[in-house]
Scaffold this motif. Structure first.
Motif, short mmCIF file in Angstrom:
data_model
loop_
_atom_site.label_atom_id
_atom_site.label_comp_id
_atom_site.label_asym_id
_atom_site.label_seq_id
_atom_site.Cartn_x
_atom_site.Cartn_y
_atom_site.Cartn_z
N ALA A 74 -5.28 -19.17 -0.99
CA ALA A 74 -5.83 -18.42 0.14
C ALA A 74 -7.30 -18.77 0.34
N ASP A 75 -8.05 -18.90 -0.74
CA ASP A 75 -9.46 -19.29 -0.64
C ASP A 75 -9.62 -20.69 -0.04
N LEU A 76 -8.71 -21.59 -0.40
CA LEU A 76 -8.79 -22.97 0.11
C LEU A 76 -8.39 -23.08 1.58
N THR A 77 -7.42 -22.27 1.99
CA THR A 77 -6.81 -22.46 3.31
C THR A 77 -7.13 -21.37 4.33
N GLY A 78 -7.54 -20.20 3.87
CA GLY A 78 -7.74 -19.08 4.78
C GLY A 78 -6.45 -18.35 5.13
N ALA A 79 -5.34 -18.73 4.50
CA ALA A 79 -4.06 -18.07 4.76
C ALA A 79 -4.08 -16.65 4.20
N ALA A 80 -3.30 -15.78 4.81
CA ALA A 80 -3.17 -14.40 4.34
C ALA A 80 -2.23 -14.37 3.15
N LEU A 81 -2.70 -13.81 2.03
CA LEU A 81 -1.89 -13.70 0.83
C LEU A 81 -1.08 -12.41 0.87
N ILE A 82 0.24 -12.55 0.89
CA ILE A 82 1.16 -11.41 0.86
C ILE A 82 1.82 -11.45 -0.52
N ASP A 83 1.05 -11.05 -1.51
CA ASP A 83 1.53 -11.01 -2.89
C ASP A 83 2.62 -9.95 -3.00
N ASN A 84 3.63 -10.19 -3.83
CA ASN A 84 4.71 -9.22 -3.96
C ASN A 84 4.19 -7.84 -4.35
N HIS A 85 3.06 -7.76 -5.05
CA HIS A 85 2.52 -6.45 -5.41
C HIS A 85 1.80 -5.78 -4.25
N LEU A 86 1.39 -6.54 -3.26
CA LEU A 86 0.84 -5.93 -2.05
C LEU A 86 1.92 -5.07 -1.40
N VAL A 87 3.15 -5.55 -1.46
CA VAL A 87 4.29 -4.83 -0.89
C VAL A 87 4.76 -3.73 -1.85
N ASN A 88 4.80 -4.02 -3.14
CA ASN A 88 5.35 -3.08 -4.12
C ASN A 88 4.40 -1.94 -4.49
N ASP A 89 3.11 -2.24 -4.60
CA ASP A 89 2.18 -1.28 -5.19
C ASP A 89 2.03 0.05 -4.46
N PRO A 90 2.10 0.11 -3.14
CA PRO A 90 2.01 1.45 -2.54
C PRO A 90 3.08 2.40 -3.07
N ILE A 91 4.26 1.88 -3.30
CA ILE A 91 5.35 2.71 -3.81
C ILE A 91 5.21 2.88 -5.33
N PHE A 92 4.90 1.78 -6.04
CA PHE A 92 4.74 1.86 -7.50
C PHE A 92 3.66 2.87 -7.89
N ARG A 93 2.52 2.82 -7.19
CA ARG A 93 1.41 3.73 -7.51
C ARG A 93 1.79 5.18 -7.23
N ALA A 94 2.42 5.40 -6.08
CA ALA A 94 2.81 6.76 -5.73
C ALA A 94 3.81 7.33 -6.74
N TYR A 95 4.69 6.48 -7.24
CA TYR A 95 5.69 6.92 -8.22
C TYR A 95 5.09 7.11 -9.61
N GLY A 96 4.06 6.34 -9.91
CA GLY A 96 3.46 6.40 -11.25
C GLY A 96 4.00 5.32 -12.17
N ALA A 97 4.37 4.18 -11.61
CA ALA A 97 4.88 3.07 -12.42
C ALA A 97 3.82 2.66 -13.44
N ASP A 98 4.29 2.34 -14.64
CA ASP A 98 3.35 1.98 -15.70
C ASP A 98 3.52 0.54 -16.19
N GLY A 99 4.43 -0.22 -15.58
CA GLY A 99 4.63 -1.60 -16.00
C GLY A 99 5.51 -1.74 -17.22
N ARG A 100 5.97 -0.62 -17.77
CA ARG A 100 6.80 -0.66 -18.97
C ARG A 100 8.13 0.09 -18.79
N THR A 101 8.09 1.19 -18.06
CA THR A 101 9.28 2.02 -17.88
C THR A 101 10.09 1.50 -16.70
N PRO A 102 11.40 1.31 -16.87
CA PRO A 102 12.23 0.85 -15.74
C PRO A 102 12.12 1.80 -14.55
N LEU A 103 12.21 1.21 -13.37
CA LEU A 103 12.09 1.98 -12.13
C LEU A 103 13.47 2.40 -11.62
#
Length: 187
Positions: free
Chosen positions: A23-52
């Protein structure tokens, strides 16, 4: 010509790191999978260890659909970089085709990039402290289970394949840029 670059690989392979460099080299928008996942993961309280629970993934899908609508309707000159882990399950192939179709519909070049890394290095990386702040998988045993039971979707014939244990992320990003330019000049 705009591009849609798809960085695919197992957890801890370096998708976000390389995507950020790209993205730094090209100026493209980075749509990382966590950009999509994190709003829900954070609201739920995901800890990166417990299955969702399954319902969390249903909400993530809604965010993904909204994101894809924005990408489909983006200004014509905007390029995008997506990151994702895709298992060897046949239904995961749909994500490659979805982005391929989105690129075609936008008149963009589709650039699939498969990132690989030996399992022992992935296990080392999954425990790195920076993964916690982005709610990423941090359990080495869970990673081993994922790799052994779900695998990684094989690269399509037109994919650039890079071993992230063999090259630093800035070099990987530059190789993707070079590969994209070479493919454009062949068309």
């Amino acid at each position: 010509m705009p591009t849609i670059t798809y960085l695919v690989g197992p957890p801890a392979v370096g998708k976000h790191t390389i995507g950020s460099e790209l993205a730094d080299l090209t100026g493209a928008a980075l749509i990382d999978n966590h950009l999509v996942n994190d709003p829900i993961f954070r609201a739920y309280g995901a800890d990166g260890r417990t299955p969702l629970p399954d319902w969390v993934w249903e909400l993530v899908e809604r965010v993904r659909e909204a994101t894809m609508t924005a990408v489909t309707d983006a200004r014509p000159e905007v390029s995008h970089i997506f990151t994702n882990y895709l298992s060897s399950e046949p239904e995961d192939e749909q994500f490659v085709q979805m982005l391929r179709d989105t690129a075609a519909g936008r008149g963009a070049q589709f650039v699939p990039v498969w990132l690989t890394c030996p399992e022992d290095e992935l296990v080392r990386r999954v425990a790195l402290p920076g993964r916690a702040e982005r709610h990423k998988l941090r359990d080495a045993d869970a990673l081993r289970t994922i790799l052994r039971t779900q695998g990684v979707l094989p690269a399509p014939p037109d994919a650039l394949v890079l071993d992230t244990s063999a090259i630093p992320s800035p070099e990987a990003a530059q190789r993707i840029v070079d590969h994209t330019h070479a493919a454009l000049s062949m068309d």
